[in-house]
Design a protein around this motif. Structure first.
Motif, PDB file in Angstrom:
ATOM      1  N   ARG A  26       0.846  -1.204   0.000  1.00 53.75           N
ATOM      2  CA  ARG A  26       0.000   0.000   0.000  1.00 53.75           C
ATOM      3  C   ARG A  26       0.877   1.249   0.000  1.00 53.75           C
ATOM      4  O   ARG A  26       0.639   2.190  -0.756  1.00 53.75           O
ATOM      5  CB  ARG A  26      -0.923   0.001   1.214  1.00 53.75           C
ATOM      6  CG  ARG A  26      -1.811   1.233   1.310  1.00 53.75           C
ATOM      7  CD  ARG A  26      -2.669   1.184   2.558  1.00 53.75           C
ATOM      8  NE  ARG A  26      -3.650   0.128   2.480  1.00 53.75           N
ATOM      9  CZ  ARG A  26      -4.866   0.272   1.960  1.00 53.75           C
ATOM     10  NH1 ARG A  26      -5.239   1.439   1.475  1.00 53.75           N
ATOM     11  NH2 ARG A  26      -5.711  -0.736   1.927  1.00 53.75           N
ATOM     12  N   SER A  27       1.903   1.257   0.820  1.00 59.87           N
ATOM     13  CA  SER A  27       2.817   2.403   0.877  1.00 59.87           C
ATOM     14  C   SER A  27       3.505   2.632  -0.460  1.00 59.87           C
ATOM     15  O   SER A  27       3.666   3.771  -0.896  1.00 59.87           O
ATOM     16  CB  SER A  27       3.872   2.191   1.969  1.00 59.87           C
ATOM     17  OG  SER A  27       3.267   2.203   3.229  1.00 59.87           O
ATOM     18  N   ALA A  28       3.905   1.529  -1.120  1.00 60.19           N
ATOM     19  CA  ALA A  28       4.566   1.645  -2.422  1.00 60.19           C
ATOM     20  C   ALA A  28       3.627   2.269  -3.449  1.00 60.19           C
ATOM     21  O   ALA A  28       4.023   3.145  -4.221  1.00 60.19           O
ATOM     22  CB  ALA A  28       5.047   0.275  -2.901  1.00 60.19           C
ATOM     23  N   VAL A  29       2.370   1.830  -3.448  1.00 59.96           N
ATOM     24  CA  VAL A  29       1.395   2.367  -4.408  1.00 59.96           C
ATOM     25  C   VAL A  29       1.129   3.841  -4.114  1.00 59.96           C
ATOM     26  O   VAL A  29       1.134   4.673  -5.026  1.00 59.96           O
ATOM     27  CB  VAL A  29       0.085   1.547  -4.374  1.00 59.96           C
ATOM     28  CG1 VAL A  29      -0.988   2.205  -5.233  1.00 59.96           C
ATOM     29  CG2 VAL A  29       0.336   0.116  -4.841  1.00 59.96           C
ATOM     30  N   GLU A  30       0.904   4.168  -2.858  1.00 58.11           N
ATOM     31  CA  GLU A  30       0.594   5.553  -2.498  1.00 58.11           C
ATOM     32  C   GLU A  30       1.758   6.502  -2.764  1.00 58.11           C
ATOM     33  O   GLU A  30       1.551   7.681  -3.033  1.00 58.11           O
ATOM     34  CB  GLU A  30       0.171   5.624  -1.034  1.00 58.11           C
ATOM     35  CG  GLU A  30      -1.185   4.978  -0.794  1.00 58.11           C
ATOM     36  CD  GLU A  30      -1.561   4.877   0.669  1.00 58.11           C
ATOM     37  OE1 GLU A  30      -0.667   4.982   1.547  1.00 58.11           O
ATOM     38  OE2 GLU A  30      -2.761   4.671   0.947  1.00 58.11           O
ATOM     39  N   ALA A  31       2.982   6.001  -2.707  1.00 60.10           N
ATOM     40  CA  ALA A  31       4.159   6.847  -2.911  1.00 60.10           C
ATOM     41  C   ALA A  31       4.575   6.969  -4.375  1.00 60.10           C
ATOM     42  O   ALA A  31       5.368   7.849  -4.714  1.00 60.10           O
ATOM     43  CB  ALA A  31       5.333   6.296  -2.093  1.00 60.10           C
ATOM     44  N   MET A  32       4.045   6.102  -5.241  1.00 56.27           N
ATOM     45  CA  MET A  32       4.461   6.103  -6.645  1.00 56.27           C
ATOM     46  C   MET A  32       4.044   7.415  -7.321  1.00 56.27           C
ATOM     47  O   MET A  32       2.910   7.852  -7.226  1.00 56.27           O
ATOM     48  CB  MET A  32       3.854   4.909  -7.383  1.00 56.27           C
ATOM     49  CG  MET A  32       4.238   4.825  -8.852  1.00 56.27           C
ATOM     50  SD  MET A  32       6.008   4.923  -9.209  1.00 56.27           S
ATOM     51  CE  MET A  32       6.625   3.479  -8.379  1.00 56.27           C
ATOM     52  N   ARG A  33       4.988   8.029  -8.028  1.00 55.12           N
ATOM     53  CA  ARG A  33       4.743   9.301  -8.714  1.00 55.12           C
ATOM     54  C   ARG A  33       4.963   9.195 -10.218  1.00 55.12           C
ATOM     55  O   ARG A  33       5.016  10.202 -10.905  1.00 55.12           O
ATOM     56  CB  ARG A  33       5.647  10.398  -8.136  1.00 55.12           C
ATOM     57  CG  ARG A  33       5.387  10.700  -6.679  1.00 55.12           C
ATOM     58  CD  ARG A  33       3.997  11.307  -6.489  1.00 55.12           C
ATOM     59  NE  ARG A  33       3.666  11.529  -5.097  1.00 55.12           N
ATOM     60  CZ  ARG A  33       2.884  10.727  -4.379  1.00 55.12           C
ATOM     61  NH1 ARG A  33       2.382   9.633  -4.902  1.00 55.12           N
ATOM     62  NH2 ARG A  33       2.600  11.008  -3.130  1.00 55.12           N
ATOM     63  N   ASP A  34       5.082   7.978 -10.714  1.00 57.23           N
ATOM     64  CA  ASP A  34       5.275   7.768 -12.145  1.00 57.23           C
ATOM     65  C   ASP A  34       3.967   7.252 -12.741  1.00 57.23           C
ATOM     66  O   ASP A  34       3.503   6.153 -12.397  1.00 57.23           O
ATOM     67  CB  ASP A  34       6.410   6.761 -12.371  1.00 57.23           C
ATOM     68  CG  ASP A  34       6.643   6.521 -13.848  1.00 57.23           C
ATOM     69  OD1 ASP A  34       7.072   7.464 -14.545  1.00 57.23           O
ATOM     70  OD2 ASP A  34       6.377   5.389 -14.309  1.00 57.23           O
ATOM     71  N   LEU A  35       3.365   8.045 -13.617  1.00 59.62           N
ATOM     72  CA  LEU A  35       2.065   7.717 -14.181  1.00 59.62           C
ATOM     73  C   LEU A  35       2.092   6.396 -14.946  1.00 59.62           C
ATOM     74  O   LEU A  35       1.186   5.569 -14.798  1.00 59.62           O
ATOM     75  CB  LEU A  35       1.586   8.850 -15.094  1.00 59.62           C
ATOM     76  CG  LEU A  35       0.209   8.668 -15.730  1.00 59.62           C
ATOM     77  CD1 LEU A  35      -0.864   8.517 -14.663  1.00 59.62           C
ATOM     78  CD2 LEU A  35      -0.110   9.838 -16.638  1.00 59.62           C
ATOM     79  N   ALA A  36       3.120   6.161 -15.736  1.00 59.72           N
ATOM     80  CA  ALA A  36       3.206   4.923 -16.513  1.00 59.72           C
ATOM     81  C   ALA A  36       3.239   3.702 -15.597  1.00 59.72           C
ATOM     82  O   ALA A  36       2.602   2.674 -15.891  1.00 59.72           O
ATOM     83  CB  ALA A  36       4.427   4.953 -17.420  1.00 59.72           C
ATOM     84  N   THR A  37       3.955   3.806 -14.494  1.00 61.21           N
ATOM     85  CA  THR A  37       4.019   2.683 -13.547  1.00 61.21           C
ATOM     86  C   THR A  37       2.662   2.443 -12.913  1.00 61.21           C
ATOM     87  O   THR A  37       2.212   1.292 -12.802  1.00 61.21           O
ATOM     88  CB  THR A  37       5.083   2.954 -12.465  1.00 61.21           C
ATOM     89  OG1 THR A  37       6.357   3.090 -13.105  1.00 61.21           O
ATOM     90  CG2 THR A  37       5.142   1.831 -11.455  1.00 61.21           C
ATOM     91  N   LEU A  38       1.985   3.505 -12.510  1.00 64.29           N
ATOM     92  CA  LEU A  38       0.646   3.346 -11.931  1.00 64.29           C
ATOM     93  C   LEU A  38      -0.315   2.714 -12.927  1.00 64.29           C
ATOM     94  O   LEU A  38      -1.134   1.869 -12.562  1.00 64.29           O
ATOM     95  CB  LEU A  38       0.106   4.691 -11.447  1.00 64.29           C
ATOM     96  CG  LEU A  38       0.703   5.207 -10.139  1.00 64.29           C
ATOM     97  CD1 LEU A  38       0.274   6.650  -9.896  1.00 64.29           C
ATOM     98  CD2 LEU A  38       0.289   4.325  -8.975  1.00 64.29           C
ATOM     99  N   GLN A  39      -0.217   3.099 -14.189  1.00 63.79           N
ATOM    100  CA  GLN A  39      -1.081   2.510 -15.209  1.00 63.79           C
ATOM    101  C   GLN A  39      -0.801   1.020 -15.347  1.00 63.79           C
ATOM    102  O   GLN A  39      -1.738   0.220 -15.458  1.00 63.79           O
ATOM    103  CB  GLN A  39      -0.882   3.217 -16.543  1.00 63.79           C
ATOM    104  CG  GLN A  39      -1.456   4.613 -16.557  1.00 63.79           C
ATOM    105  CD  GLN A  39      -1.101   5.402 -17.804  1.00 63.79           C
ATOM    106  OE1 GLN A  39      -0.033   5.236 -18.377  1.00 63.79           O
ATOM    107  NE2 GLN A  39      -2.001   6.283 -18.207  1.00 63.79           N
ATOM    108  N   LYS A  40       0.462   0.626 -15.331  1.00 63.76           N
ATOM    109  CA  LYS A  40       0.817  -0.801 -15.407  1.00 63.76           C
ATOM    110  C   LYS A  40       0.290  -1.548 -14.193  1.00 63.76           C
ATOM    111  O   LYS A  40      -0.237  -2.655 -14.311  1.00 63.76           O
ATOM    112  CB  LYS A  40       2.332  -0.971 -15.505  1.00 63.76           C
ATOM    113  CG  LYS A  40       2.905  -0.552 -16.835  1.00 63.76           C
ATOM    114  CD  LYS A  40       4.423  -0.681 -16.824  1.00 63.76           C
ATOM    115  CE  LYS A  40       5.021  -0.055 -18.076  1.00 63.76           C
ATOM    116  NZ  LYS A  40       6.497  -0.056 -18.035  1.00 63.76           N
ATOM    117  N   TRP A  41       0.449  -0.947 -13.023  1.00 63.87           N
ATOM    118  CA  TRP A  41       0.024  -1.614 -11.797  1.00 63.87           C
ATOM    119  C   TRP A  41      -1.485  -1.808 -11.743  1.00 63.87           C
ATOM    120  O   TRP A  41      -1.949  -2.858 -11.302  1.00 63.87           O
ATOM    121  CB  TRP A  41       0.488  -0.832 -10.583  1.00 63.87           C
ATOM    122  CG  TRP A  41       1.953  -0.964 -10.286  1.00 63.87           C
ATOM    123  CD1 TRP A  41       2.864  -1.741 -10.932  1.00 63.87           C
ATOM    124  CD2 TRP A  41       2.671  -0.287  -9.267  1.00 63.87           C
ATOM    125  NE1 TRP A  41       4.105  -1.584 -10.373  1.00 63.87           N
ATOM    126  CE2 TRP A  41       4.026  -0.704  -9.354  1.00 63.87           C
ATOM    127  CE3 TRP A  41       2.315   0.637  -8.299  1.00 63.87           C
ATOM    128  CZ2 TRP A  41       4.999  -0.234  -8.483  1.00 63.87           C
ATOM    129  CZ3 TRP A  41       3.292   1.109  -7.435  1.00 63.87           C
ATOM    130  CH2 TRP A  41       4.618   0.670  -7.521  1.00 63.87           C
TER     131      TRP A  41
END
Length: 82
Positions: A42-57
């Motif tokens: 959860r912390s990793a997801v909430e801290a992610m600031r790269d849009l492409a990575t969030l889209q992949k996840w």
């Protein structure tokens, strides 16, 4: 503050809100499929600031196996700390 500065500030604010919404959607989808998300993921997801990575996840959370999702999110957390 100039008009250009205000526009840039509003664009940045919208970008941040969009990323927060994607992170929350990733968490919700994960939990709908697999149950409670571990705190470290959860912390990793909430801290992610790269849009492409969030889209992949978010796609992976909707289509992948739990182990694949956990591995990807764990790798993302490790990548942030290095």
């Amino acid at each position: 503050m100039t008009t250009q500065e205000l526009v840039e500030q509003l664009i940045e604010q919208g970008r941040k809100q969009g990323m927060q919404a994607m992170a929350q959607s990733t968490i919700a989808l994960y939990e709908a499929r697999f149950g409670s998300m571990p705190a470290a993921l959860r912390s990793a997801v909430e801290a992610m600031r790269d849009l492409a990575t969030l889209q992949k996840w978010i796609l992976l959370a909707g289509t992948g196996k739990r182990e694949e999702v956990d591995d990807a999110l764990s790798a993302g957390a490790a990548g942030r700390s290095s």
